[in-house]
Design a protein around this motif. Structure first.
Motif, PDB file in Angstrom:
ATOM      1  N   ALA A  30     -28.042  -9.663   0.760  1.00  0.00           N
ATOM      2  CA  ALA A  30     -29.153  -8.944   0.158  1.00  0.00           C
ATOM      3  C   ALA A  30     -29.719  -7.910   1.130  1.00  0.00           C
ATOM      4  O   ALA A  30     -29.665  -8.093   2.354  1.00  0.00           O
ATOM      5  N   THR A  31     -30.259  -6.839   0.585  1.00  0.00           N
ATOM      6  CA  THR A  31     -30.839  -5.757   1.375  1.00  0.00           C
ATOM      7  C   THR A  31     -32.354  -5.876   1.385  1.00  0.00           C
ATOM      8  O   THR A  31     -32.959  -6.175   0.347  1.00  0.00           O
ATOM      9  N   GLY A  32     -32.946  -5.643   2.534  1.00  0.00           N
ATOM     10  CA  GLY A  32     -34.402  -5.637   2.624  1.00  0.00           C
ATOM     11  C   GLY A  32     -34.970  -4.605   1.661  1.00  0.00           C
ATOM     12  O   GLY A  32     -34.493  -3.460   1.626  1.00  0.00           O
ATOM     13  N   VAL A  33     -35.989  -4.975   0.914  1.00  0.00           N
ATOM     14  CA  VAL A  33     -36.467  -4.139  -0.186  1.00  0.00           C
ATOM     15  C   VAL A  33     -37.015  -2.793   0.282  1.00  0.00           C
ATOM     16  O   VAL A  33     -36.967  -1.814  -0.476  1.00  0.00           O
ATOM     17  N   PHE A  34     -37.501  -2.735   1.543  1.00  0.00           N
ATOM     18  CA  PHE A  34     -38.059  -1.468   2.018  1.00  0.00           C
ATOM     19  C   PHE A  34     -36.977  -0.457   2.370  1.00  0.00           C
ATOM     20  O   PHE A  34     -37.275   0.674   2.742  1.00  0.00           O
ATOM     21  N   SER A  35     -35.710  -0.848   2.245  1.00  0.00           N
ATOM     22  CA  SER A  35     -34.588   0.091   2.387  1.00  0.00           C
ATOM     23  C   SER A  35     -34.000   0.442   1.027  1.00  0.00           C
ATOM     24  O   SER A  35     -32.908   1.019   0.952  1.00  0.00           O
ATOM     25  N   THR A  36     -34.692   0.093  -0.038  1.00  0.00           N
ATOM     26  CA  THR A  36     -34.227   0.402  -1.389  1.00  0.00           C
ATOM     27  C   THR A  36     -35.353   1.036  -2.186  1.00  0.00           C
ATOM     28  O   THR A  36     -36.514   1.039  -1.765  1.00  0.00           O
ATOM     29  N   ARG A  37     -35.006   1.554  -3.371  1.00  0.00           N
ATOM     30  CA  ARG A  37     -36.009   2.037  -4.327  1.00  0.00           C
ATOM     31  C   ARG A  37     -36.180   1.034  -5.478  1.00  0.00           C
ATOM     32  O   ARG A  37     -36.604   1.409  -6.571  1.00  0.00           O
ATOM     33  N   SER A  38     -35.868  -0.208  -5.223  1.00  0.00           N
ATOM     34  CA  SER A  38     -36.084  -1.231  -6.232  1.00  0.00           C
ATOM     35  C   SER A  38     -37.524  -1.196  -6.741  1.00  0.00           C
ATOM     36  O   SER A  38     -38.460  -1.116  -5.943  1.00  0.00           O
ATOM     37  N   LEU A  65     -37.936  -5.824   5.814  1.00  0.00           N
ATOM     38  CA  LEU A  65     -37.698  -4.814   6.847  1.00  0.00           C
ATOM     39  C   LEU A  65     -36.282  -4.862   7.410  1.00  0.00           C
ATOM     40  O   LEU A  65     -35.900  -3.985   8.191  1.00  0.00           O
ATOM     41  N   ARG A  66     -35.498  -5.845   7.017  1.00  0.00           N
ATOM     42  CA  ARG A  66     -34.283  -6.196   7.752  1.00  0.00           C
ATOM     43  C   ARG A  66     -33.258  -5.075   7.856  1.00  0.00           C
ATOM     44  O   ARG A  66     -32.414  -5.094   8.748  1.00  0.00           O
TER      45      ARG A  66
END
Lengths: 136, 136
Positions: free
Chosen positions: A80-88, B45-46
């Motif tokens: 899973a990707t950290g949400v602050f690196s996405t535009r989810s 933030l990961r």
């Protein structure tokens, strides 16, 4: 830390009714839409101009605020990707950010091109785009 | 319309203490700063990476929320401008939008370049920049 309260200044009128059908970002074929502002917000709109781009900030009121990691495009084969690196849209504070082109301004109604927000989405703010243009 | 509550996910640590001294936009010489996030926000933030740009959303907690028109640069010789055509911090919902470059990530502390927000400013969200780059 103190919490802060957002007071909506309007809402989106759009043919997009269903989150499952909404395009991921505006340039993937999102429809034209109307921004409906309150009378109270009216004086703030006076210099919006057809033909220019603005950044629209919304409140993604159907979002899951407990989400901190996501699988972009539903790809479960990767971590899973950290949400602050996405535009989810699912994120702790689901403020939507949308760059749109103004087609027309009619009092407190603003017609825009290419907005991926769902019908009824609350509007929080409008800001001009700073040069160089971007965030499309 | 319903109001919405923002729960801060962190705050800015900056040498900028005074709004009167703050540059108007980041590229006018704003200092490097640290973003301090809560432990709860940590998983989000990961995937933040040094050398990339992000959009930081803050809450401009010293803003006047009753402002709907402003005189940019204090020029009283012209009519006031509708606030949604400006980046004035004084606006109904004072969500700040800042494009910054990440210099380093150390757990819940993120070092960034060129942030015009005051020390102690609450952080609301972080989003990746979409191509083409902009909003500087």
């Amino acid at each position: 830390m103190t919490d802060f309260v957002l007071h909506p200044i309007g809402w989106v009128e759009s043919p997009l009714q269903d989150r499952a059908a909404a395009p991921k970002q505006g340039d993937e074929g999102a429809p034209d839409a109307w921004l409906r502002f309150t009378e109270a917000a009216g004086p703030g709109l006076r210099d919006l101009t057809a033909g220019t781009d603005v950044l629209l900030l919304t409140w993604l009121d159907r979002a899951d605020r407990d989400t901190l990691t996501v699988h972009p495009r539903g790809d479960l084969s990767r971590p899973a990707t950290g949400v602050f690196s996405t535009r989810s849209p699912d994120r702790p504070n689901p403020v939507g950010l949308h760059r749109v082109t103004i087609l027309a301004v009619a009092g407190t109604r603003v017609h825009v091109r290419g907005l991926e927000a769902l019908d009824g989405t609350p509007i929080v703010d409008v800001k001009p785009v700073l040069d160089p243009i971007g965030d499309r």
